[in-house]
Motif scaffolding. Structure first.
Motif, mmCIF file in Angstrom:
data_model
loop_
_atom_site.group_PDB
_atom_site.id
_atom_site.type_symbol
_atom_site.label_atom_id
_atom_site.label_comp_id
_atom_site.label_asym_id
_atom_site.label_seq_id
_atom_site.Cartn_x
_atom_site.Cartn_y
_atom_site.Cartn_z
ATOM 1 N N ARG A 12 71.484 37.335 50.121
ATOM 2 C CA ARG A 12 71.051 38.727 50.236
ATOM 3 C C ARG A 12 70.893 39.343 48.849
ATOM 4 N NH1 ARG A 12 74.385 43.577 53.121
ATOM 5 N NH2 ARG A 12 72.668 45.037 53.222
ATOM 6 N N PHE A 13 71.860 39.104 47.985
ATOM 7 C CA PHE A 13 71.792 39.639 46.628
ATOM 8 C C PHE A 13 70.567 39.092 45.902
ATOM 9 C CE2 PHE A 13 72.925 39.366 42.089
ATOM 10 C CZ PHE A 13 73.049 40.723 41.825
ATOM 11 N N ALA A 14 70.343 37.788 46.014
ATOM 12 C CA ALA A 14 69.187 37.179 45.356
ATOM 13 C C ALA A 14 67.884 37.766 45.895
ATOM 14 C CB ALA A 14 69.214 35.665 45.534
ATOM 15 N N ARG A 15 67.840 38.037 47.187
ATOM 16 C CA ARG A 15 66.639 38.644 47.779
ATOM 17 C C ARG A 15 66.407 40.045 47.218
ATOM 18 N NH1 ARG A 15 68.010 39.022 52.898
ATOM 19 N NH2 ARG A 15 68.236 41.265 52.906
ATOM 20 N N PHE A 16 67.489 40.816 47.056
ATOM 21 C CA PHE A 16 67.360 42.156 46.485
ATOM 22 C C PHE A 16 66.892 42.089 45.040
ATOM 23 C CE2 PHE A 16 70.667 43.839 49.650
ATOM 24 C CZ PHE A 16 69.679 44.270 50.513
ATOM 25 N N VAL A 17 67.396 41.121 44.290
ATOM 26 C CA VAL A 17 66.960 40.957 42.902
ATOM 27 C C VAL A 17 65.475 40.616 42.871
ATOM 28 C CG1 VAL A 17 67.206 39.543 40.818
ATOM 29 C CG2 VAL A 17 69.247 40.347 42.029
ATOM 30 N N ARG A 18 65.058 39.704 43.738
ATOM 31 C CA ARG A 18 63.636 39.322 43.785
ATOM 32 C C ARG A 18 62.757 40.523 44.128
ATOM 33 N NH1 ARG A 18 60.651 34.743 47.553
ATOM 34 N NH2 ARG A 18 58.547 35.284 46.898
ATOM 35 N N GLU A 19 63.145 41.268 45.155
ATOM 36 C CA GLU A 19 62.368 42.442 45.540
ATOM 37 C C GLU A 19 62.292 43.457 44.409
ATOM 38 O OE1 GLU A 19 64.039 44.019 49.151
ATOM 39 O OE2 GLU A 19 63.519 42.214 50.287
ATOM 40 N N SER A 20 63.389 43.656 43.704
ATOM 41 C CA SER A 20 63.411 44.599 42.591
ATOM 42 C C SER A 20 62.508 44.125 41.461
ATOM 43 C CB SER A 20 64.834 44.787 42.073
ATOM 44 O OG SER A 20 65.649 45.322 43.087
ATOM 45 N N TYR A 21 62.535 42.834 41.185
ATOM 46 C CA TYR A 21 61.660 42.290 40.137
ATOM 47 C C TYR A 21 60.187 42.426 40.537
ATOM 48 C CZ TYR A 21 59.096 39.052 37.261
ATOM 49 O OH TYR A 21 58.139 38.500 36.426
ATOM 50 N N GLU A 22 59.877 42.065 41.770
ATOM 51 C CA GLU A 22 58.482 42.113 42.217
ATOM 52 C C GLU A 22 57.941 43.535 42.270
ATOM 53 O OE1 GLU A 22 58.638 39.842 45.857
ATOM 54 O OE2 GLU A 22 58.286 37.955 44.784
ATOM 55 N N ARG A 23 58.797 44.500 42.504
ATOM 56 C CA ARG A 23 58.369 45.906 42.503
ATOM 57 C C ARG A 23 58.395 46.507 41.106
ATOM 58 N NH1 ARG A 23 61.641 48.267 47.712
ATOM 59 N NH2 ARG A 23 60.613 46.984 49.269
ATOM 60 N N ILE A 40 60.949 47.096 39.261
ATOM 61 C CA ILE A 40 62.074 48.010 39.066
ATOM 62 C C ILE A 40 62.970 47.474 37.953
ATOM 63 C CG2 ILE A 40 64.126 49.006 40.170
ATOM 64 C CD1 ILE A 40 62.528 48.889 42.823
ATOM 65 N N ILE A 41 63.097 46.135 37.906
ATOM 66 C CA ILE A 41 63.883 45.498 36.852
ATOM 67 C C ILE A 41 63.009 44.459 36.146
ATOM 68 C CG2 ILE A 41 66.123 45.872 37.968
ATOM 69 C CD1 ILE A 41 66.040 42.956 38.910
ATOM 70 N N SER A 42 63.386 44.126 34.934
ATOM 71 C CA SER A 42 62.633 43.131 34.164
ATOM 72 C C SER A 42 63.067 41.716 34.536
ATOM 73 C CB SER A 42 62.879 43.351 32.670
ATOM 74 O OG SER A 42 64.236 43.057 32.367
ATOM 75 N N MET A 43 62.305 40.745 34.056
ATOM 76 C CA MET A 43 62.659 39.352 34.300
ATOM 77 C C MET A 43 63.996 39.023 33.645
ATOM 78 S SD MET A 43 60.684 35.782 33.409
ATOM 79 C CE MET A 43 59.207 36.246 34.276
ATOM 80 N N GLY A 44 64.204 39.557 32.450
ATOM 81 C CA GLY A 44 65.465 39.316 31.752
ATOM 82 C C GLY A 44 66.661 39.869 32.506
ATOM 83 N N ARG A 45 66.506 41.085 33.038
ATOM 84 C CA ARG A 45 67.588 41.691 33.804
ATOM 85 C C ARG A 45 67.831 40.928 35.102
ATOM 86 N NH1 ARG A 45 72.275 43.179 34.327
ATOM 87 N NH2 ARG A 45 72.728 44.868 35.761
ATOM 88 N N ALA A 46 66.762 40.496 35.760
ATOM 89 C CA ALA A 46 66.900 39.700 36.981
ATOM 90 C C ALA A 46 67.664 38.410 36.670
ATOM 91 C CB ALA A 46 65.537 39.393 37.578
ATOM 92 N N GLY A 47 67.331 37.783 35.548
ATOM 93 C CA GLY A 47 68.027 36.565 35.143
ATOM 94 C C GLY A 47 69.506 36.808 34.897
ATOM 95 N N GLU A 48 69.814 37.918 34.239
ATOM 96 C CA GLU A 48 71.224 38.260 34.006
ATOM 97 C C GLU A 48 71.968 38.426 35.329
ATOM 98 O OE1 GLU A 48 71.669 41.758 31.617
ATOM 99 O OE2 GLU A 48 70.308 41.003 30.076
ATOM 100 N N MET A 49 71.335 39.113 36.259
ATOM 101 C CA MET A 49 71.985 39.381 37.541
ATOM 102 C C MET A 49 72.208 38.101 38.336
ATOM 103 S SD MET A 49 69.922 42.854 38.475
ATOM 104 C CE MET A 49 70.884 43.379 39.879
ATOM 105 N N LEU A 50 71.270 37.155 38.207
ATOM 106 C CA LEU A 50 71.394 35.884 38.930
ATOM 107 C C LEU A 50 72.103 34.816 38.106
ATOM 108 C CD1 LEU A 50 67.848 35.769 40.574
ATOM 109 C CD2 LEU A 50 70.027 36.364 41.657
ATOM 110 N N LYS A 51 72.520 35.189 36.893
ATOM 111 C CA LYS A 51 73.208 34.276 35.976
ATOM 112 C C LYS A 51 72.339 33.066 35.642
ATOM 113 C CE LYS A 51 77.680 35.873 37.364
ATOM 114 N NZ LYS A 51 78.621 35.864 38.404
ATOM 115 N N LEU A 52 71.068 33.362 35.303
ATOM 116 C CA LEU A 52 70.112 32.321 34.921
ATOM 117 C C LEU A 52 69.598 32.605 33.524
ATOM 118 C CD1 LEU A 52 67.959 32.183 38.195
ATOM 119 C CD2 LEU A 52 69.769 30.599 37.530
ATOM 120 N N SER A 53 69.286 31.538 32.791
ATOM 121 C CA SER A 53 68.668 31.721 31.488
ATOM 122 C C SER A 53 67.237 32.213 31.701
ATOM 123 C CB SER A 53 68.651 30.399 30.713
ATOM 124 O OG SER A 53 67.737 29.498 31.325
#
Length: 109
Positions: free
Chosen positions: A69-80, A82-95
């Motif tokens: 669910r969290f990953a889906r919210f991050v994806r939706e936020s990135y696609e809209r 709302i957040i940058s790719m870098g921030r999405a990566g931080e939230m998902l703990k990805l480089s």
């Protein structure tokens, strides 16, 4: 309270106050306590263990569902945007490289 108000809105009771009073009385009679203060009702697992599956047939755990669910919210936020790719990566703990690869898979789907 939200559910009780919705029941009042759809006409299940002519008075919101009477609906609340009736709910509190019936709850108190059934569970031998009221909902005042800090008390939280027991979960389904505690009340009726037979209503909850002993194990999930697919091997899923509650935390698996929360992570998805969290990953889906991050994806939706990135696609809209709302957040940058870098921030999405931080939230998902990805480089940033892993995040770019993940975004490419989103686009392929």
């Amino acid at each position: 309270m939200t559910i009780l108000y919705r029941l009042f809105q759809i006409g299940e009771s002519s008075s919101y106050t009477n609906l609340i009073i009736r709910f509190r009385q019936e709850y108190s009679a059934k569970y031998k306590h009221d909902l005042k203060g800090y008390f939280e009702p027991n979960s389904l697992r505690a009340e009726s263990p037979d209503l909850v599956a002993k194990e999930d047939p697919h091997g899923l755990d509650f935390s698996d569902l929360m992570e998805e669910r969290f990953a889906r919210f991050v994806r939706e936020s990135y696609e809209r945007e709302i957040i940058s790719m870098g921030r999405a990566g931080e939230m998902l703990k990805l480089s940033i490289m892993e995040m770019r690869a993940l975004v490419r898979t989103w686009k392929e789907l």
